[in-house]
Design a protein around this motif. Structure first.
Motif, PDB file in Angstrom:
ATOM      1  N   ASP A   1       1.251  47.364  41.893  1.00 51.61           N
ATOM      2  CA  ASP A   1       1.702  46.517  40.787  1.00 51.61           C
ATOM      3  C   ASP A   1       1.954  45.106  41.295  1.00 51.61           C
ATOM      4  N   TRP A   2       2.292  44.212  40.384  1.00 52.91           N
ATOM      5  CA  TRP A   2       2.713  42.862  40.774  1.00 52.91           C
ATOM      6  C   TRP A   2       3.862  42.433  39.869  1.00 52.91           C
ATOM      7  N   ASP A   3       4.568  41.403  40.315  1.00 55.64           N
ATOM      8  CA  ASP A   3       5.676  40.907  39.496  1.00 55.64           C
ATOM      9  C   ASP A   3       5.834  39.407  39.660  1.00 55.64           C
ATOM     10  N   THR A   4       6.392  38.794  38.631  1.00 55.42           N
ATOM     11  CA  THR A   4       6.810  37.392  38.682  1.00 55.42           C
ATOM     12  C   THR A   4       8.237  37.333  38.143  1.00 55.42           C
ATOM     13  N   ILE A   5       8.807  36.120  38.131  1.00 50.45           N
ATOM     14  CA  ILE A   5      10.193  35.933  37.701  1.00 50.45           C
ATOM     15  C   ILE A   5      10.228  35.125  36.404  1.00 50.45           C
ATOM     16  N   GLY A   6      11.187  35.433  35.543  1.00 49.98           N
ATOM     17  CA  GLY A   6      11.433  34.659  34.330  1.00 49.98           C
ATOM     18  C   GLY A   6      12.928  34.616  34.057  1.00 49.98           C
ATOM     19  N   PHE A   7      13.324  33.931  33.006  1.00 53.83           N
ATOM     20  CA  PHE A   7      14.724  33.939  32.552  1.00 53.83           C
ATOM     21  C   PHE A   7      14.827  34.835  31.327  1.00 53.83           C
TER      22      PHE A   7
ATOM     23  N   THR B   1       6.771  30.451  40.846  1.00 49.02           N
ATOM     24  CA  THR B   1       7.360  31.783  40.954  1.00 49.02           C
ATOM     25  C   THR B   1       6.790  32.514  42.158  1.00 49.02           C
ATOM     26  N   MET B   2       7.617  33.352  42.750  1.00 51.12           N
ATOM     27  CA  MET B   2       7.104  34.259  43.759  1.00 51.12           C
ATOM     28  C   MET B   2       6.184  35.253  43.061  1.00 51.12           C
ATOM     29  N   PHE B   3       5.029  35.513  43.664  1.00 57.38           N
ATOM     30  CA  PHE B   3       4.091  36.518  43.174  1.00 57.38           C
ATOM     31  C   PHE B   3       4.146  37.647  44.181  1.00 57.38           C
TER      32      PHE B   3
ATOM     33  N   TYR C   1      -8.460  44.406  42.556  1.00 56.49           N
ATOM     34  CA  TYR C   1      -7.037  44.106  42.391  1.00 56.49           C
ATOM     35  C   TYR C   1      -6.818  42.630  42.082  1.00 56.49           C
ATOM     36  N   ALA C   2      -5.715  42.331  41.432  1.00 57.35           N
ATOM     37  CA  ALA C   2      -5.364  40.938  41.120  1.00 57.35           C
ATOM     38  C   ALA C   2      -5.384  40.115  42.410  1.00 57.35           C
ATOM     39  N   ASN C   3      -5.772  38.856  42.280  1.00 56.67           N
ATOM     40  CA  ASN C   3      -6.020  37.991  43.433  1.00 56.67           C
ATOM     41  C   ASN C   3      -4.903  37.991  44.471  1.00 56.67           C
TER      42      ASN C   3
END
Length: 438
Positions: free
Chosen positions: A137-143, A317-319, A117-119
């Motif tokens: 899954d994973w998520d980050t934030i963008g505009f 960003t929050m991971f 899995y991702a780190n």
């Protein structure tokens, strides 16, 4: 028993559906909140059923606002789903109350590899040698930006991709927000004639779904200025009283007063995403899980761009990562585990990646999602840029629901302009640090 009588009984049993396979057939009830992800996992369930014909996955999709109360009621009444999508901010309480299964023995027995899995995604779902979820899954934030509005304002994609921010004057971020903000006479907020009482399009909108994580509201600004909210997961000391957070909240609270954002009160009623889709706002922060929503609903050219670089010299960003957990009251735990394991497998995650809805948790899958989204006309690479920037986890500790309420109330009162940031957050922090130590 004669052969003929045995054959007749078998024939009747078959006619009634009492075959050997169906005698052991099991339904595994699975709950999730995101309707955008449901088709991908229904496809996974169909594939899974071919491999396990005795197990059928029964889906229930409940919107986020009702999901957790429905789950809590199910725990008490004994009707909770066997497997459910879980959230980092919620699972500590479930673990503490013995409502979710420690998966360690299953993981060891079936030799599931945590390093696939991702780190950090796997470890964050564990505590004291117990594992409460398998990452999905994973998520980050963008505009997301209205590119029609940007072009009209003379703002280029390069400008948007290279924004800087600070809490004193807002940096190039505020300069761009001023260009994107237009009053009803078509005058931008850069012009002295701008009428902040009659705004047609706000340049930026802070979302009103305020919580203890600040995931899409304040965390990315404050951390890019040096905030460290929690030294490590489960550390019983939060830093909501850090002056960096007070500075950030003070800055965000100043935007409506300048006419650059709508009030939090109005945003609560309308929703920042709906405001963006209705062209009332030119730029909003959102998570990668919303890519499909905007693709389907924004009827104008858009672009996803990375978050601004803060005073630290980096973006932040929050991971965050979701996982699937098993209810401790389930009567079909072994079958539930087979489904959880399958959702975390390369076979299912390939299905999810090919739909381009979220970034699956296994290493290398995110790039497949970006390719799938590109084929659909969406460039989501900004989220990968953010994943390679300064990332941080949501605060994780005991009594999360109570902590969330205290911080949400405090932050909301500051953003509404009703309270002083420094003193309000100091008082709230004292309260929540007592809660996590209790």
């Amino acid at each position: 028993m004669s052969f003929h009588r045995h054959a007749m009984i078998c024939a009747v049993a078959a006619a009634l559906g009492f075959t050997a396979a169906s005698a052991s057939a099991v339904d595994v009830r699975y709950a999730l909140w995101d309707s955008n992800q449901m088709p991908a996992y229904q496809q996974c369930a169909a594939d899974f059923h071919k491999q396990h014909p005795d197990i059928t996955i029964k889906f229930s999709q409940i919107g986020w606002s009702d999901y957790w109360t429905t789950l809590a009621t199910g725990f008490v009444s004994g009707t909770a789903p066997d497997v459910f999508t879980n959230h980092l901010a919620k699972y500590p309480e479930f673990a503490k109350n013995g409502q979710i299964v420690d998966l360690t023995s299953y993981i060891q027995r079936d030799k599931v590899d945590p390093s696939a899995y991702a780190n950090g995604l796997y470890q964050i779902w564990g505590r004291d040698g117990k594992q409460y979820g398998l990452p999905k899954d994973w998520d980050t934030i963008g505009f997301i930006v209205n590119m029609d509005a940007a072009t009209k304002a003379g703002v280029t994609l390069t400008d948007l991709q290279n924004m800087t921010w600070n809490p004193k004057d807002g940096g190039s971020f505020e300069g761009i927000v001023r260009k994107l903000t237009v009053d009803r006479n078509g005058v931008s907020a850069l012009d002295p004639k701008f009428d902040k009482t009659r705004v047609a399009v706000y340049g930026y909108q802070t979302p009103a779904d305020i919580n203890m994580t600040g995931q899409t509201t304040w965390s990315f600004f404050a951390v890019s200025d040096g905030l460290q909210l929690q030294p490590k997961p489960w550390d019983a000391k939060y830093a909501y009283d850090d002056p960096k957070l007070a500075d950030t909240l003070r800055y965000l609270a100043s935007l409506p007063a300048k006419g650059l954002s709508d009030s939090i009160q109005n945003t609560k009623a309308l929703g920042s995403d709906a405001m963006f889709v209705a062209r009332k706002v030119a730029m909003v922060p959102e998570g990668s899980w919303m890519i499909t929503y905007f693709k389907q609903n924004a009827k104008f050219p858009t672009a996803w761009v990375p978050l601004p670089t803060g005073p630290l010299g980096t973006r932040a960003t929050m991971f965050n990562g979701l996982a699937d957990s098993i209810w401790s009251g389930s009567k079909v735990k072994d079958q539930a585990w087979q489904w959880v394991k399958y959702m975390g497998s390369a076979e299912c995650q390939n299905r999810v990646a090919s739909r381009g809805v979220v970034f699956p948790s296994l290493k290398g899958m995110a790039e497949k999602t970006v390719d799938a989204q590109k084929a659909q006309g969406v460039d989501s690479s900004a989220f990968l840029t953010m994943a390679k920037s300064k990332t941080f986890l949501p605060p994780i500790g005991d009594n999360g629901a109570q902590v969330d309420q205290v911080i949400s109330n405090a932050v909301t009162s500051v953003l509404m302009g009703k309270a002083d940031a420094a003193s309000t957050m100091k008082a709230a922090n004292a309260q929540v640090n007592q809660l996590v130590r209790d």
